[in-house]
Write an enzyme that holds these catalytic residues in place. Sequence first.
Site, PDB file in Angstrom:
ATOM      1  N   ASP A 140     -11.285 -75.744 -32.675  1.00 57.32           N
ATOM      2  CA  ASP A 140     -11.618 -76.832 -31.463  1.00 57.32           C
ATOM      3  C   ASP A 140     -13.214 -76.935 -31.143  1.00 57.32           C
ATOM      4  OD1 ASP A 140      -8.850 -76.862 -31.407  1.00 57.32           O
ATOM      5  OD2 ASP A 140      -8.883 -76.690 -29.192  1.00 57.32           O
ATOM      6  N   ASN A 189      -6.635 -81.353 -33.471  1.00 53.48           N
ATOM      7  CA  ASN A 189      -5.730 -80.986 -32.176  1.00 53.48           C
ATOM      8  C   ASN A 189      -6.169 -80.642 -31.025  1.00 53.48           C
ATOM      9  OD1 ASN A 189      -3.266 -81.295 -31.280  1.00 53.48           O
ATOM     10  ND2 ASN A 189      -2.273 -79.593 -31.934  1.00 53.48           N
ATOM     11  N   ASP A 416      -1.273 -71.705 -20.028  1.00 48.97           N
ATOM     12  CA  ASP A 416      -1.536 -70.967 -21.257  1.00 48.97           C
ATOM     13  C   ASP A 416      -1.160 -69.438 -21.174  1.00 48.97           C
ATOM     14  OD1 ASP A 416      -2.440 -73.155 -22.334  1.00 48.97           O
ATOM     15  OD2 ASP A 416      -4.624 -72.872 -22.207  1.00 48.97           O
ATOM     16  N   GLU A 444      -0.216 -78.021 -27.809  1.00 46.80           N
ATOM     17  CA  GLU A 444      -0.216 -78.094 -29.299  1.00 46.80           C
ATOM     18  C   GLU A 444       1.034 -78.359 -29.951  1.00 46.80           C
ATOM     19  OE1 GLU A 444      -4.232 -76.211 -28.092  1.00 46.80           O
ATOM     20  OE2 GLU A 444      -1.944 -76.605 -27.292  1.00 46.80           O
ATOM     21  N   HIS A 491      -1.717 -72.114 -32.212  1.00 44.55           N
ATOM     22  CA  HIS A 491      -2.383 -70.865 -31.975  1.00 44.55           C
ATOM     23  C   HIS A 491      -2.031 -69.654 -31.052  1.00 44.55           C
ATOM     24  CE1 HIS A 491      -4.959 -72.124 -28.428  1.00 44.55           C
ATOM     25  NE2 HIS A 491      -4.172 -73.058 -28.827  1.00 44.55           N
ATOM     26  N   ARG A 492      -1.321 -70.241 -29.862  1.00 45.03           N
ATOM     27  CA  ARG A 492      -0.847 -69.255 -28.968  1.00 45.03           C
ATOM     28  C   ARG A 492       0.313 -68.707 -29.335  1.00 45.03           C
ATOM     29  NH1 ARG A 492      -4.969 -68.745 -25.773  1.00 45.03           N
ATOM     30  NH2 ARG A 492      -6.455 -70.543 -25.154  1.00 45.03           N
ATOM     31  N   LYS A 517      -7.588 -72.050 -34.279  1.00 49.11           N
ATOM     32  CA  LYS A 517      -8.005 -72.951 -33.425  1.00 49.11           C
ATOM     33  C   LYS A 517      -8.605 -72.437 -32.273  1.00 49.11           C
ATOM     34  CE  LYS A 517      -5.888 -76.740 -31.114  1.00 49.11           C
ATOM     35  NZ  LYS A 517      -6.186 -76.808 -29.617  1.00 49.11           N
TER      36      LYS A 517
END
Length: 533
Positions: A140, A189, A416, A444, A491-492, A517
């Site tokens: 990012d 993204n 998040d 995402e 990613h998360r 990311k």
Amino acid sequence: MRTIFRQLAIAAVLSAPSSLYAFTIPQTKLIHSGEKGGRSSIVLEASKNKEKIASRTKWAEGRGYGDAGGAASQDGAAASTAGMTFAMDEEKNQLTVTPIKSLDGTVTLPGSKSLSNRCLLLAALSEGNTRVENLLESDDIRYMLEALDTLQVPVERDADDKTAVTVTGQAGPINSPNPDESLELFLGNAGTAMRPLAAALCMGNGKFVLDGVPRMRERPIADLIDGLKQLGADVSCVEETGCPPVTINANGLKGGTASISGKMSSQFLSSLLMASPIVDGEVTISIKDELISAPYVSLTIGLMKKFGVNVKIEGDMDGTPSFIIGSDEKYSSPESILVEGDASSASYFLAGAAITGGTVTVRGCGSESVQGDVAFANVMEQMGATVTWAPESITVTRDPNTRLKGVDVDCGKIPDAAMTLAVAALFAEGPTTIRNVYSWRLKETERMKAIVAECTKLGATVEEFEDYCIIHPPADNKVNDNVVIETYDDHRMAMTFSLAACGGVNVIIDDPGCTAKTFPTYFEMLGSIASAN
């Protein structure tokens, strides 16, 4: 009336393409039950982008999981880091996280994604040069840096420190270096690049097209476009979807008023706020309904103050506030700024300590943090962990005689970090309700569907609603072994579900390189404080 769908009945619904406009569940409850030893029939489509796959291969090789590193063979031989073994299957692009007995140690967090990209943009808009330190090394941030390069904003990389750059500010709007041509910016993204740049570039001069990966074309931006149009900008997105690409014909703005929705994302408001000081006049922005993730807006306003701009707030941040940026407010460089450690990333290590009963300290954010996600530590405390705060660190542990207990939490301010709570819930006594997370559906990937699917595979029973879910842990908190976790190029998802290994099982992470990311070294850092069963 609420309708209950059993797992097989809803599989087709959950495998449908994710989109704000194609997927809503008003007043409907979906129940998903995991079956021990088997994979759920729920399948979501992961990214097949060839560039992404190539970058994942590079990720594996660079970490010694392929021939380039010499630590693992084609058949998935193991490579070890302190206390934890990773087995990388290159052909399948999967990483096996082996059973974790405990997490113990100290972790120094990488820089915050949200702060990194905000700092870069404000430095570019300021008068003077700004040295940005502890910049996050991730996809990012790379997209933002590449965009600034394309816009010919001078950014000097520090040869001795990859996390430091010096940005030469433009003392106002960023104009196109080629005013007669349309300049295209590819932003992957990265919402923290797409939204702020879309607003900032409307304030200068030039023609721009901002685009990204297929998922970015599913992430709404219409509310931001609407606010920019109210201020007089010539800007548009795809009318049918309300999503990028964003087309801008900029000719400067003179200020004005805008009223926008704050229901979907706080990034829309943050983007307008950051762009407002570079217009020629006063700007007033009001929220017409409700503001989610308000701590991120406070983070933005606090950062703007460090760059010399004061934002006047009228009303309650938990209501329908208005924000006034005076015509005399202009950005000036603070000369240097240190990016705080990423509080969202801290959640994985804090949760791991709570689940295993180990003791983990995260450095880089603490009681003086400007990030709302540090509040995740309070949720761990509600579940039964012990939390110790310091100005720049947080320590979490749990007495082995104290079981984690399920909680009912409004996570609207920590969406998040709330993902990490979903996995912690698998190891709690009783159900956990995660509320006010409609924004999961716009991230995402369609995170609500993804979390429901993967928790179900691990053995949980999950009730899904429009903006919340209820997670009933597996019997005796025993998660299923050798489950393949789909990560959906998110990613998360990869980082969150790696913690399922804390249940004494193997967890197979599909496309582990998606962590690039925001946290490329996540698995190494996890391994450095893990001890095996």
